[in-house]
Design a protein around this motif. Structure first.
Motif, PDB file in Angstrom:
ATOM      1  N   ILE A  88       0.829  -1.205   0.000  1.00 45.28           N
ATOM      2  CA  ILE A  88       0.000   0.000   0.000  1.00 45.28           C
ATOM      3  C   ILE A  88       0.866   1.257   0.000  1.00 45.28           C
ATOM      4  N   ILE A  89       1.911   1.265   0.776  1.00 41.05           N
ATOM      5  CA  ILE A  89       2.775   2.443   0.856  1.00 41.05           C
ATOM      6  C   ILE A  89       3.536   2.653  -0.445  1.00 41.05           C
ATOM      7  N   VAL A  90       4.010   1.594  -1.069  1.00 41.84           N
ATOM      8  CA  VAL A  90       4.700   1.739  -2.359  1.00 41.84           C
ATOM      9  C   VAL A  90       3.745   2.290  -3.414  1.00 41.84           C
ATOM     10  N   ILE A  91       2.538   1.766  -3.473  1.00 42.40           N
ATOM     11  CA  ILE A  91       1.557   2.256  -4.442  1.00 42.40           C
ATOM     12  C   ILE A  91       1.209   3.714  -4.156  1.00 42.40           C
ATOM     13  N   TRP A  92       1.016   4.054  -2.896  1.00 44.97           N
ATOM     14  CA  TRP A  92       0.699   5.428  -2.525  1.00 44.97           C
ATOM     15  C   TRP A  92       1.815   6.388  -2.929  1.00 44.97           C
ATOM     16  N   ASN A  93       3.075   5.978  -2.699  1.00 43.46           N
ATOM     17  CA  ASN A  93       4.210   6.826  -3.077  1.00 43.46           C
ATOM     18  C   ASN A  93       4.306   6.999  -4.583  1.00 43.46           C
ATOM     19  N   ILE A  94       4.028   5.966  -5.339  1.00 47.08           N
ATOM     20  CA  ILE A  94       4.047   6.086  -6.803  1.00 47.08           C
ATOM     21  C   ILE A  94       2.963   7.058  -7.259  1.00 47.08           C
ATOM     22  N   ILE A  95       1.766   6.916  -6.717  1.00 44.41           N
ATOM     23  CA  ILE A  95       0.665   7.797  -7.103  1.00 44.41           C
ATOM     24  C   ILE A  95       0.980   9.244  -6.755  1.00 44.41           C
ATOM     25  N   LYS A  96       1.470   9.485  -5.551  1.00 42.25           N
ATOM     26  CA  LYS A  96       1.795  10.854  -5.141  1.00 42.25           C
ATOM     27  C   LYS A  96       2.930  11.436  -5.983  1.00 42.25           C
ATOM     28  N   GLY A  97       3.948  10.641  -6.298  1.00 39.64           N
ATOM     29  CA  GLY A  97       5.048  11.130  -7.131  1.00 39.64           C
ATOM     30  C   GLY A  97       4.603  11.507  -8.522  1.00 39.64           C
ATOM     31  N   VAL A  98       3.727  10.710  -9.108  1.00 40.83           N
ATOM     32  CA  VAL A  98       3.200  11.013 -10.443  1.00 40.83           C
ATOM     33  C   VAL A  98       2.302  12.251 -10.395  1.00 40.83           C
ATOM     34  N   LYS A  99       1.482  12.367  -9.344  1.00 40.83           N
ATOM     35  CA  LYS A  99       0.620  13.533  -9.206  1.00 40.83           C
ATOM     36  C   LYS A  99       1.434  14.824  -9.103  1.00 40.83           C
ATOM     37  N   VAL A 100       2.524  14.776  -8.362  1.00 43.01           N
ATOM     38  CA  VAL A 100       3.377  15.967  -8.223  1.00 43.01           C
ATOM     39  C   VAL A 100       3.978  16.337  -9.573  1.00 43.01           C
ATOM     40  N   LEU A 101       4.422  15.343 -10.323  1.00 45.54           N
ATOM     41  CA  LEU A 101       5.036  15.625 -11.623  1.00 45.54           C
ATOM     42  C   LEU A 101       4.031  16.170 -12.633  1.00 45.54           C
ATOM     43  N   THR A 102       2.802  15.698 -12.570  1.00 48.06           N
ATOM     44  CA  THR A 102       1.811  16.109 -13.563  1.00 48.06           C
ATOM     45  C   THR A 102       0.984  17.316 -13.137  1.00 48.06           C
ATOM     46  N   ALA A 103       1.128  17.758 -11.889  1.00 46.49           N
ATOM     47  CA  ALA A 103       0.366  18.923 -11.422  1.00 46.49           C
ATOM     48  C   ALA A 103       0.874  20.190 -12.100  1.00 46.49           C
ATOM     49  N   GLU A 104      -0.059  21.087 -12.341  1.00 51.51           N
ATOM     50  CA  GLU A 104       0.345  22.339 -12.996  1.00 51.51           C
ATOM     51  C   GLU A 104       0.529  23.453 -12.032  1.00 51.51           C
TER      52      GLU A 104
END
Length: 104
Positions: A88-104
């Motif tokens: 769960i923590i690995v998946i959460w970190n991947i999601i948050k990292g991608v969200k930060v990169l794609t946020a405008e």
């Protein structure tokens, strides 16, 4: 791409390569509040399994010193809980990292 976005996302992705060291270094070194927030969140998410790992050690010690003839239920449950938590923590970190990169 902005440096703060890259640093923030690397804090989350560091679960694969630097554990809690990278978010801690970013948290201490940066002055940007947004990056500090992401570093703090990722540092906390990296430390959760490390805090619960002594539970597994205790379970193994308890099960294998108490009775030799029984199934080590406490150890098996601890391993399953920690494995699910890590996933769960690995998946959460991947999601948050991608969200930060794609946020405008």
């Amino acid at each position: 791409m902005e440096t703060r976005k890259v640093l923030s996302s690397l804090c989350y992705f560091s679960i694969f390569f630097a554990g809690f060291i990278f978010p801690l270094a970013v948290y201490l070194a940066t002055s940007d509040e947004g990056t500090k927030q992401h570093a703090k969140k990722s540092l906390f998410s990296h430390l959760i399994p490390l805090i619960l790992t002594p539970l597994l050690v205790f379970a193994v010690f308890h099960d294998f010193t108490a009775q030799q003839d029984t199934i080590p239920v406490f150890t098996i449950i601890s391993i399953i809980v920690l494995a699910l938590l890590w996933l769960i923590i690995v998946i959460w970190n991947i999601i948050k990292g991608v969200k930060v990169l794609t946020a405008e």
